[in-house]
Design a protein around this motif. Structure first.
Motif, mmCIF file in Angstrom:
data_model
loop_
_atom_site.group_PDB
_atom_site.id
_atom_site.type_symbol
_atom_site.label_atom_id
_atom_site.label_comp_id
_atom_site.label_asym_id
_atom_site.label_seq_id
_atom_site.Cartn_x
_atom_site.Cartn_y
_atom_site.Cartn_z
ATOM 1 N N ALA A 445 0.833 -1.217 0.000
ATOM 2 C CA ALA A 445 0.000 0.000 0.000
ATOM 3 C C ALA A 445 0.860 1.257 0.000
ATOM 4 O O ALA A 445 0.402 2.322 -0.428
ATOM 5 N N GLY A 446 2.097 1.137 0.458
ATOM 6 C CA GLY A 446 2.993 2.288 0.487
ATOM 7 C C GLY A 446 3.851 2.433 -0.755
ATOM 8 O O GLY A 446 4.673 3.345 -0.847
ATOM 9 N N GLN A 447 3.683 1.512 -1.707
ATOM 10 C CA GLN A 447 4.473 1.553 -2.938
ATOM 11 C C GLN A 447 3.605 2.032 -4.109
ATOM 12 O O GLN A 447 2.673 1.326 -4.508
ATOM 13 N N PRO A 448 3.885 3.195 -4.672
ATOM 14 C CA PRO A 448 3.054 3.715 -5.777
ATOM 15 C C PRO A 448 3.014 2.778 -6.983
ATOM 16 O O PRO A 448 2.022 2.759 -7.723
ATOM 17 N N GLU A 449 4.081 1.995 -7.185
ATOM 18 C CA GLU A 449 4.121 1.134 -8.369
ATOM 19 C C GLU A 449 3.347 -0.173 -8.187
ATOM 20 O O GLU A 449 3.153 -0.929 -9.151
ATOM 21 N N ALA A 450 2.878 -0.457 -6.979
ATOM 22 C CA ALA A 450 2.135 -1.702 -6.733
ATOM 23 C C ALA A 450 0.784 -1.651 -7.444
ATOM 24 O O ALA A 450 0.096 -0.637 -7.417
ATOM 25 N N SER A 451 0.408 -2.750 -8.087
ATOM 26 C CA SER A 451 -0.856 -2.791 -8.825
ATOM 27 C C SER A 451 -2.012 -3.165 -7.897
ATOM 28 O O SER A 451 -1.815 -3.736 -6.822
ATOM 29 N N SER A 452 -3.227 -2.864 -8.350
ATOM 30 C CA SER A 452 -4.418 -3.235 -7.582
ATOM 31 C C SER A 452 -4.511 -4.742 -7.409
ATOM 32 O O SER A 452 -4.933 -5.252 -6.364
ATOM 33 N N ALA A 453 -4.107 -5.472 -8.458
ATOM 34 C CA ALA A 453 -4.159 -6.939 -8.383
ATOM 35 C C ALA A 453 -3.231 -7.459 -7.284
ATOM 36 O O ALA A 453 -3.587 -8.376 -6.539
ATOM 37 N N GLN A 454 -2.038 -6.879 -7.179
ATOM 38 C CA GLN A 454 -1.098 -7.297 -6.135
ATOM 39 C C GLN A 454 -1.661 -7.021 -4.744
ATOM 40 O O GLN A 454 -1.550 -7.851 -3.834
ATOM 41 N N ILE A 455 -2.264 -5.855 -4.590
ATOM 42 C CA ILE A 455 -2.807 -5.477 -3.279
ATOM 43 C C ILE A 455 -3.989 -6.368 -2.911
ATOM 44 O O ILE A 455 -4.118 -6.820 -1.769
ATOM 45 N N GLU A 456 -4.872 -6.634 -3.914
ATOM 46 C CA GLU A 456 -6.021 -7.506 -3.636
ATOM 47 C C GLU A 456 -5.563 -8.921 -3.278
ATOM 48 O O GLU A 456 -6.136 -9.572 -2.396
ATOM 49 N N GLU A 457 -4.529 -9.397 -3.947
ATOM 50 C CA GLU A 457 -3.997 -10.737 -3.651
ATOM 51 C C GLU A 457 -3.424 -10.777 -2.235
ATOM 52 O O GLU A 457 -3.636 -11.745 -1.487
#
Length: 483
Positions: A445-457
């Motif tokens: 959540a603190g990484q701007p480059e993280a995708s929504s899919a990664q966060i949801e996973e």
């Protein structure tokens, strides 16, 4: 419940996740209990039951089992009581787990089928036998019902199955367990007056077993005043319990603003400072305290955090903190840091290293330390509070996904904060795997480059881990804390 599960999956993008989550949780618990009973019965029938006999203290075992049902009895307005005859030996050779399983089932049934009055547990002994009697003032059973009561998949009548559910295996399992332990199980009952289920087991006296307790600090800190800056309710309760046990007088602040205001009104011997606070961070608050001058210039300030990275330690010490302690807290670790920081001859200590082992679902050493430090009742309340907090955090995290296929950027700080809170609480209670999953979500959540899919996973993994942790804590209560 596959239909509800499908609705819940869709509800991540509408506003009704909590209702469906609770429905799934309740259905899953009922299904799991039925599956466990069927598996247990199948194992016994196949001859795969093994007994693990060991020296067991009867009094704590009976008290622990009863304590688990006190909330349920209070909810129904029933009086729940326990009497252990003074002539019952303190320690006996028995399979404690199987005895506990029998008592849990009998007491659960007594409470389930009693709407008014009382449920009592009585333990007595003769030279050769131990006798457990669970009596209730419930509906009672006629002679015909009693004849088939201990047969598999049998219940008193069809109305019982409709009203209360279940497999009808509980008493059959108890009967077979008592038989395997060379004992007997039976019932005395009168319709409309109640029932007494009894279990008679062979009595073999045993020598007491000394259990190793966590090392106790030798120093007493009576009269030591502390300021605890911690916004999290669970972490605050843990720290307060441990520090009070050491004799300290503790005042609390839940954010940086309150901490600064309190420091102007009251002088203390030492400050414990959480790193992440709702309105600021512990490092900034420390710098502001030092800038106030006076006693705040020299008072020892110790960082308390869920993190253990070396750069965190360096930042804390560079900001003017004297030491750094990581969660989960322990009586000994707090005692050591107090002794080091409150003794004038000592120089600032080396920060305490973070413990490893985040792959462990539940660190029982942490729970054992809490139990010996603040008592079983306080730990029970703490676990209940933790369950509620986890439920709330999960609900708020689910809301962050609502109504959008992509997670809105303004939701990320909220997710990062919630994950950090959950991480700290989980470490305090010994839920190390959930703490690790929370840390992963917090970092994403603190990484701007993280995708929504990664966060949801990451959130999905956290959510599943939370359910397993809940079950593990409940099992720990049954098998360890209340023995």
């Amino acid at each position: 419940d596959t239909a509800t599960t499908e609705i819940y999956t869709l509800s991540l993008h509408d506003a009704l996740p909590i209702y469906y989550a609770r429905t799934i949780h309740d259905s899953a618990n009922q299904l799991l209990a039925m599956i466990n009973e069927i598996l247990d019965f199948s194992k016994i029938e196949a001859g795969h039951l093994t007994l693990e006999t060991s020296s067991t203290a009867i009094n704590p075992l009976a008290e622990g089992v009863m304590a688990l049902f006190e909330p349920r009895a209070q909810e129904k307005g029933l009086r729940l009581s326990l009497h252990v005859d003074p002539l019952v030996p303190g320690w006996v050779m028995i399979d404690a787990g199987r005895l506990r399983q029998i008592l849990l089932n009998l007491i659960a049934n007594a409470i389930k089928f009693t709407d008014h009055g009382s449920v009592s547990i009585r333990v007595t002994s003769t030279v050769e036998h131990l006798l457990f009697e669970i009596s209730d003032t419930g509906c009672g059973l006629n002679s015909e019902q009693q004849e088939t009561l201990f047969e598999p998949f049998q219940q008193a009548d069809e109305s019982v199955a409709r009203r209360y559910g279940g497999t009808g295996l509980g008493l059959a399992i108890c009967k077979r367990l008592s038989d395997a332990m060379r004992g007997r199980l039976g019932v005395i009952s009168t319709p409309g007056e109640g029932s007494t289920f009894w279990c008679e087991l062979p009595l073999v006296e045993a020598s007491p077993v000394s259990t190793s307790q966590p090392a106790e600090p030798t120093q007493d800190f009576n009269g030591t005043s502390l300021l605890l800056v911690e916004d999290n309710a669970v972490n605050r309760k843990v720290a307060l319990g441990l520090l009070s046990r050491l004799g300290c007088d503790v005042v609390c602040a839940e954010n940086g603003y309150d901490a600064l205001a309190m420091a102007k009104r009251q002088q203390v011997h030492l400050i414990f400072m959480d790193i992440q606070l709702p309105d600021s961070d512990g490092i900034t608050v420390t710098q502001q305290l030092r800038a106030q001058g006076g006693w705040c210039s020299d008072v020892p300030i110790v960082a308390m955090t869920a993190g253990g990275a070396e750069d965190d330690r360096k930042r804390c010490l560079a900001a003017g903190m004297n030491d750094y302690i990581t969660k989960p807290l322990s009586l000994l670790a707090l005692s050591n840091v107090l002794a080091l920081q409150l003794t004038p001859a000592q120089t600032p200590s080396t920060p305490i290293a973070a413990e490893s082992g985040n792959d462990v679902l539940l660190n029982e050493a942490t729970l054992a330390t809490l139990t010996s430090s603040i008592g079983a009742d306080s730990v029970k309340q703490l676990v209940m509070l933790y369950h509620q907090q986890v439920h709330d955090y999960i609900g708020q995290l689910v809301d962050c996904f609502a109504s959008n296929t992509e997670i809105a950027s303004e939701q990320l700080p909220q997710m990062e904060r919630l994950a950090h809170q959950l991480r700290g609480e989980s470490l305090s209670i010994g839920a190390e795997q959930l703490a690790a999953q929370s840390k992963h979500l917090e970092q994403l959540a603190g990484q701007p480059e993280a995708s929504s899919a990664q966060i949801e996973e990451a959130f999905s993994a956290l959510h599943h881990c939370a359910a397993r942790t809940h079950a593990a804590l409940e099992q720990w209560h049954r098998e360890h804390q209340l023995n």
